[in-house]
Design a protein around this motif. Structure first.
Motif, PDB file in Angstrom:
ATOM      1  N   ARG A 154     -11.061   6.503 -25.564  1.00  0.00           N
ATOM      2  CA  ARG A 154     -10.821   4.986 -24.689  1.00  0.00           C
ATOM      3  C   ARG A 154      -9.300   4.592 -25.487  1.00  0.00           C
ATOM      4  N   LEU A 155      -9.377   5.796 -27.506  1.00  0.00           N
ATOM      5  CA  LEU A 155      -7.885   5.229 -27.288  1.00  0.00           C
ATOM      6  C   LEU A 155      -7.238   6.468 -27.527  1.00  0.00           C
TER       7      LEU A 155
ATOM      8  N   GLY B  93     -10.078   4.104 -35.985  1.00  0.00           N
ATOM      9  CA  GLY B  93     -10.671   4.475 -33.734  1.00  0.00           C
ATOM     10  C   GLY B  93      -9.852   4.777 -33.262  1.00  0.00           C
TER      11      GLY B  93
ATOM     12  N   ASP C  48      -9.302   8.094 -31.103  1.00  0.00           N
ATOM     13  CA  ASP C  48     -10.888   9.391 -29.970  1.00  0.00           C
ATOM     14  C   ASP C  48      -9.765  10.293 -29.916  1.00  0.00           C
TER      15      ASP C  48
ATOM     16  N   ARG D 169      -8.541   2.053 -20.691  1.00  0.00           N
ATOM     17  CA  ARG D 169      -8.591   3.246 -22.038  1.00  0.00           C
ATOM     18  C   ARG D 169      -6.740   3.119 -21.918  1.00  0.00           C
TER      19      ARG D 169
ATOM     20  N   ARG E  24      -7.198  -0.368 -35.438  1.00  0.00           N
ATOM     21  CA  ARG E  24      -8.525  -0.979 -35.448  1.00  0.00           C
ATOM     22  C   ARG E  24      -8.891  -1.972 -34.709  1.00  0.00           C
TER      23      ARG E  24
ATOM     24  N   ARG F 160      -8.331  -0.954 -30.753  1.00  0.00           N
ATOM     25  CA  ARG F 160      -9.807  -0.092 -30.145  1.00  0.00           C
ATOM     26  C   ARG F 160     -10.554  -1.897 -30.107  1.00  0.00           C
TER      27      ARG F 160
ATOM     28  N   ASP G  13     -12.528  -2.453 -26.539  1.00  0.00           N
ATOM     29  CA  ASP G  13     -13.967  -2.406 -26.731  1.00  0.00           C
ATOM     30  C   ASP G  13     -14.305  -3.300 -26.232  1.00  0.00           C
TER      31      ASP G  13
END
Length: 527
Positions: free
Chosen positions: A322-323, A347, A349, A495, A513, A516, A520
């Protein structure tokens, strides 16, 4: 190797040998240790070599004038076992490891004694270098017989039947405990499997993290086996029976077929895990501590499997990402390591290394660090523009712009498992990138960026167009931060790729964080 594992005589010999070596740079380490062992003339090492034929008086007549302890008083203060410097143990760690292995082969466990040092120093040196060994020439010149010494160091006990003793079955050696044979087989499978996997991570993956992890597993296996009763290893070795092993008489069709190097590695890791489970369960008959060690090693192997399987499943990992963060070392407020590791903790990715005016050698050094950090975090590493640098560093892929290397060329360099990303600024460019075989696309710029200049900004309209490619991994990019991310999510993005939002922050983990969290939430609500 802790000091409690060696005898005081070994501690004295190592300390004196280190002093000899420092005072006489022309002395080899082996010669320094030999002189130190013989310097304690009533010690067991000296006595063993005298019994094997060494004329110790002639030896010292020739060599004593060059001994620094005689000239400078090195032995004035003998080291105690507890006070032996750690750097002395480190200096001789290879020899001590060999001595420990020799002790296992001889069936003697516990402390390493001077007897083990003599065995390593003389027998192993001779077997490796023959009569070119300095130690060999120095000692045999004064009468020592290596064959005799070998028998003294490791005598083989035998039982001789008397002439009037009937040769009944009960007089013959009893079959060994089958559990010892089982443990020996499992230990061999685990050792062999770990080596196969380590070779793959070292030569095919070029992964420092995984190679180091597997090496630690191999050493951990050796240490766990050392906790078993000393007779078990010898018994298992003595009862190996390959021709009589029923398991060697059949095999499955798939056993001799593999489709990739990764498949070979994973199959061997599974063998390791199965062997460790058997070692764990059957060791409970002898040592709870050994069983616990095998259990720990098995759990650790699951972590290796997770990282090992990832490259063959990069597409699946990408689909879960996502990130995405673009990194330029000079723009990291806290420096490269703290910024990247903080972002990964928060977080992120995917990390993309983007360096435009950087010497290749320095960039490769940074990429090696980034590879280690991303592997540890289970994240992907992508290199901007340069497929050759991605290949050299073991990165997961490359990201190119519209005027950079074509997707097909990148693919030919990285292979089918390498990821190729493409920056797109229009609906047509998105369609072209996907049709040419890109694995992911960047969509934007959405907003003006503080890290890269753009002539035009397709903005949120392009994000809305990209939503039509809902089954393809795409990342909205350009000037995105936590303040405007809700707008990007409302336009349909799940994303995003960011850069300055995290790089310039003194709290990269916190910023990542929060990004993210928003992503999410957006993903769970369906955009």
């Amino acid at each position: 190797m802790s000091v409690v594992e060696i005898t005081p005589a070994v501690a004295r010999a190592l300390s004196l040998a280190s002093a000899f070596a420092r005072a006489n740079p022309c002395y080899s380490r082996e010669k320094s240790l030999l002189l130190a062992l013989l310097d304690e003339r009533e010690g067991s090492a000296s006595q063993l070599m005298v019994e094997a034929g060494l004329d110790i008086h002639a030896f010292w007549q020739l060599n004593e004038p060059s001994i620094p302890s005689v000239q400078t008083g090195f032995r004035a203060a003998e080291p105690s076992l507890e006070l032996l410097p750690q750097n002395t143990l480190s200096e001789w760690s290879d020899l001590l490891r060999q001595a420990r292995q020799l002790a296992r082969e001889w069936g003697t466990y516990g402390e390493i004694t001077s007897r083990h040092l003599v065995g390593c120093l003389l027998l192993n040196t001779y077997q490796t270098t023959g009569n070119q060994s300095e130690v060999y020439n120095l000692i045999t010149h004064h009468g020592l017989n290596l064959g005799h010494l070998s028998n003294l160091l490791n005598p083989e006990p035998t039982r001789v039947l008397s002439m009037d003793e009937p040769l009944f079955a009960e007089n013959l050696p009893k079959p060994a405990d089958p559990v010892a044979r089982l443990l020996d087989a499992c230990a061999n499978r685990a050792r062999e499997g770990l080596r196969v996997v380590e070779d793959h991570t070292r030569f095919c993956r070029n992964s420092l993290t995984l190679t180091r992890w597997l090496k630690e597993l191999r050493h951990g296996l050796r240490d766990a086996l050392d906790l078993l009763p000393r007779d078990l290893i010898r018994t298992g070795l003595a009862t190996r029976d390959v021709p009589g092993d029923v398991g060697t008489t059949f095999s499955t069709v798939n056993e001799m077929s593999r489709t990739s190097a990764s498949g070979v590695s994973i199959a061997n890791l599974k063998r390791v895990q199965e062997s460790l489970r058997s070692l764990e369960e059957y060791s409970k008959l002898f040592s709870a501590e050994a069983a616990a060690r095998f259990e720990t090693l098995r759990y650790s192997s699951y972590g290796v499997e997770k990282l090992l399987a990832n490259p063959g499943n990069r597409t699946a990992r990408l689909a879960q990402s996502r990130l995405y963060m673009l990194v330029t070392a000079s723009k990291c407020a806290l420096g490269l390591e703290k910024t990247v590791c903080g972002a990964l903790d928060g977080g992120v990715d995917i990390i993309q290394s983007r360096e435009k005016n950087y010497p290749d050698r320095e960039w490769l050094a940074d990429l090696a660090r980034l590879r280690r950090w991303t592997e540890d975090a289970g994240a992907l590493l992508v290199v901007n523009d340069r497929a050759d640098m991605a290949l050299a560093s073991g990165a997961d892929g490359v990201h190119v712009g519209q005027d950079d290397m074509p997707v097909s060329t990148c693919r030919s360099l990285l292979g089918s498992s390498g990821l190729v990303g493409v920056s797109t600024h229009s609906r047509l460019q998105m369609e072209q990138a996907i049709s040419l075989g890109a694995d992911m696309i960047g969509v934007g710029p959405v907003f003006p960026s503080g890290t890269k200049s753009f002539d035009e900004f397709p903005g949120l309209d392009l994000v809305r167009e990209a939503v039509k490619e809902q089954d393809f991994p795409w990342f909205a990019l350009g000037g995105i931060h936590s303040g405007n991310l809700p707008l990007v999510c409302q336009a349909g993005a799940t994303r995003v790729a960011v850069s300055g939002a995290i790089l310039v922050s003194e709290y990269p983990a916190t910023v990542a964080r929060e990004l993210r969290r928003q992503l999410d939430a957006c993903h769970s609500s369906g955009g």
